[in-house]
Design a protein around this motif. Sequence first.
Motif: not given
Length: 229
Positions: A148-159, A180-190, A211-216
């Motif tokens: 599970i690779d969590i980035g600023s914008t997306t999360t990869d789920i790879i078996p 296996e690709l989810v557009y949910h990250g820790v910075v740029r997701t509204p 865009w008033f607030a994001t996951t950041a």
Amino acid sequence: MSPARSNPAVRFGWDVGGAHVKVSLVDGSDAVLDVVQWPCPLWQGLDHLHRTIDLVFERWPQARAGAAQHAVTMTGEMVDLFADRAEGVRAIVAALAQRLGSSLRFYAGDAGWLAADDCAAGWRQIASANWLATASWVATRMPNALLIDIGSTTTDIIPIVDGRVVARGATDAGRLASGELVYHGVVRTPLCGVAHRIEFGGATLNVMNEWFATTADVYRLTGELDPLH
């Protein structure tokens, strides 16, 4: 996972994203000596990538040397600076080749490591292949895993099974379909992309589609994200 080389003194691994560029410095014994991430709003122009390359040269002067080798993955080809992903791959490859010289290779999955001149024809294998590079390396260390690779914008789920990457999707479109690709990250997701209604102040409220607030903001409030990032 390493591109073919004649034991260079130093190697640099690049991941050119649409919002950040990550670069690592590796010595001849495969030891990671340094890793840095720089903001690079590529959708605003290729000059941001060139400025980031300047910062790489400033931090590591040896990156300019002909003996240095550079290995690249990318996702920045999808930003709306480019008409399509093929154009994005060509533009990013050309910008890097102009500054980094001939000891430059691009990760293309099963097609291996491509020289700059081969990337126009192989753009489909190069575009957004960084998830496969990560997973293939992990598979050499952990033969059975869920990466599970969590980035600023997306999360990869790879078996990973029996030392092989067994993702059902091979492209972004396929991985979006498989989950296996989810557009949910820790910075740029509204936040409207996370929930439609929330409990607040004793009432259930709709979430603004803004865009008033994001996951950041969330991860800064919880202390899990350094304000620098």
